[in-house]
Design an enzyme around this catalytic site. Structure first.
Site, PDB file in Angstrom:
ATOM      1  CB  SER A  66      47.419  38.061  30.668  1.00 25.17           C
ATOM      2  OG  SER A  66      47.460  38.663  31.924  1.00 25.17           O
TER       3      SER A  66
ATOM      4  CG  ASP B 275      41.161  36.505  33.380  1.00 23.88           C
ATOM      5  OD1 ASP B 275      40.939  37.728  33.217  1.00 23.88           O
ATOM      6  OD2 ASP B 275      42.213  35.955  32.998  1.00 23.88           O
TER       7      ASP B 275
ATOM      8  CG  HIS C  82      42.595  40.053  31.076  1.00 20.17           C
ATOM      9  ND1 HIS C  82      42.831  38.903  31.781  1.00 20.17           N
ATOM     10  CD2 HIS C  82      43.812  40.580  30.803  1.00 20.17           C
ATOM     11  CE1 HIS C  82      44.140  38.734  31.933  1.00 20.17           C
ATOM     12  NE2 HIS C  82      44.760  39.742  31.349  1.00 20.17           N
TER      13      HIS C  82
END
Length: 536
Positions: free
Chosen positions: A459, A89, A288
């Site tokens: 996600s 990620d 994220h």
């Protein structure tokens, strides 16, 4: 990384326009009964929303994954082996208060001695590896294809056409954003402060046309998001980042984000790059990845943030390979191989893109993971498209062709409202290429600097499913990656509701028409089936 339009964008655009002794059975609700189940008519509480993905459809009428039921029932008193889950990620804030105890540490590396102690090719890779070095922002893959020039290929023609469309769509968004920002500045100047209330804006008395227009704009936008100025500032700030990141980086053919890395991204054998700073050059850019890691592993029942699906049994390995823009095939391929070679049994990939010039590198890495019994859980993407027709890379099959590997679980996103709006309106789907659906709207988890936020996207659905996979691999280690994939698909809760198809045009569909299994992930069922298979 597949870009999800911020959840507040629609508001802004609207302005512009069981017993231990008894044998446990799989939760198998007759689809006809599910269709007639009373919907949750009371508003979901904030406490429920913070952990809705752990709740149970049959008990709570909330389409979660029955994680609580699994912990309270089948997992109670059982022993597990620790499982390494690699998160490929944007980086992870490994210093976060709710993640520190679950971060993987390389047992064969001596920190800070500037040596490759374990001879794995990476110096001081104590908690993983940063394949992006000090780079942060990046172009989309289609932008990179156009930048390289016309090679006469269909890929170039398609990329150029799509780039022009995206740039054309961006211009009016920029105009309306600038209009809102200008209005906000004018109102703040008139009131002499930036932290004003909706009532104060409404109370402005003026005949000056410019200020009057600014007043009307701010009233409309603040009203549409509930009137809270702090929320207004946060959401407009995020919207500004969304628009200007595309303008300056993602869709800008003149930008070169790879220069900071210093390698040749088109040479898979050029591996001497990156560093061991798995957070990245700044913590904020690891938002994220930190959120994804939290969904899997943030500590359960500690009174902080949300709860991780598998926090008691996992260690999170960080592979930073996803920038603010599209990932490079080379970085993803090497990150998957790094994770496999360093002991990961589950890899989460909450990223994706529509173009993959060197897709074979990634395909080979996925097949390598399969050969080493590693499960790769991947987000289906956030374009509200049928990925049987519009591929989202990496994948495990070309179009409707047979899968080339049986260790990839592709996950679509669910909304927390049971009923016709069950499918997240942004989620990709595919009867052949999406295996199952999991919670992906308003998921509460860790974000950098000891904070917590709601984020949404496939996600978020992917790590929810990856967390369930980690539980299976921890409690039933004899099961293979392929078996774990099939267990999650086969044990899910089947739904036969008529659902709204994601996308602007909507339409009706059913879960078995937009996924292979026609089911939503159910941790309780999955663990029961895993126990049964492990005994065999």
């Amino acid at each position: 990384m597949t870009i999800t339009k911020p959840f507040y964008l629609s508001a802004i655009l609207a302005f512009a326009l069981v017993s231990c002794s008894a044998p446990k059975q799989l939760v198998s609700v007759d689809p006809a009964k599910i269709d007639t189940m009373p919907l949750k008519t009371t508003k979901i509480t904030n406490k429920q929303l913070e952990r809705w993905s752990h709740l149970d459809l049959t008990q709570d009428t909330i389409p979660g994954m029955s994680v609580d039921r699994a912990y309270q029932g089948i997992l109670k008193g059982k022993k597990a082996t620790k499982v390494i889950v690699a998160v490929v990620d944007s980086g992870i804030d490994i210093e976060h208060e709710d993640l520190q105890g679950v971060i993987w540490t390389n047992p064969n590396e001596i920190p800070g001695n500037k040596k490759d102690d374990d001879n794995n090719g990476y110096i001081d890779d104590v908690h993983g590896w940063n394949f992006l070095g000090d780079s942060d922002n990046e172009q989309l893959e289609l932008t990179r294809i156009v930048k390289k020039g016309n090679d006469g290929s269909i890929q170039y023609e398609n990329a150029l056409a799509e780039l022009k469309v995206k740039q054309a769509e961006l211009e009016p968004q920029k105009q309306q954003l600038d209009l809102i920002l200008g209005a906000e500045a004018a109102v703040a100047k008139h009131l002499g402060k930036s932290n004003y209330t909706l009532a104060e804006v409404k109370a402005i008395q003026t005949t000056e046309p410019g200020l009057l227009q600014s007043q009307n704009i701010i009233v409309q936008v603040m009203t549409s998001i509930g009137g809270d100025k702090a929320k207004f500032d946060q959401e407009i700030g995020n919207y500004k980042d969304y628009v200007y990141d595309q303008l300056n980086y993602n869709l800008n053919t003149e930008f070169n984000g790879r220069k900071l890395v210093g390698d040749n991204p088109d040479d898979i054998n050029d591996k001497n790059y990156g560093n061991n700073n798995v957070i990245g050059p700044k913590k904020e850019s690891a938002k994220h990845g930190t959120h994804v890691a939290g969904i899997i592993a943030q500590v359960r029942n500690n009174g902080k943030g949300g709860d991780g699906v598998a926090s008691d049994v996992v260690k999170i390995m960080t592979c930073r390979a996803v920038p603010n823009g599209d990932e490079y095939d080379k970085d993803i391929a090497l990150a998957i191989r790094y994770a496999v070679d360093n002991g990961a049994k589950v890899i989460n990939g909450s990223f994706g893109k529509s173009y993959s010039p060197n897709k074979q590198w990634v395909f080979d890495a996925i097949k390598y993971a399969e050969s080493k019994d590693v499960l790769f859980v991947h987000a289906a993407g956030n374009d509200a498209k049928d990925i049987d027709k519009n591929p989202n890379f990496p994948n495990d099959a070309e179009g409707t062709a047979p899968e080339f590997a049986d260790n990839v679980l592709t996950v679509g996103a669910l909304n927390y409202e049971y009923g016709s709006a069950l499918l997240a309106n942004f989620s990709n789907y595919g009867k052949v290429n999406v295996d199952v659906f999991a919670p992906g709207v308003k998921i509460y988890a860790t974000t950098p600097n000891n904070s917590y936020e709601y984020l949404e996207g496939t996600s978020m659905a992917s790590p929810n499913a990856a967390g369930v996979a980690a539980l299976i691999r921890a409690y039933y280690p004899s099961l293979t990656a392929s078996q774990v994939k099939r267990i999650i698909m086969d044990s899910g809760t089947p739904l036969n509701n008529t659902l709204v198809l994601p996308g602007e045009n909507g339409g009706e569909t059913k879960l078995n028409q937009v996924s292979v299994s026609g089911k939503i992930v159910n941790a309780y069922n999955a663990l029961l089936l895993a126990e049964k298979m492990a005994k065999k």
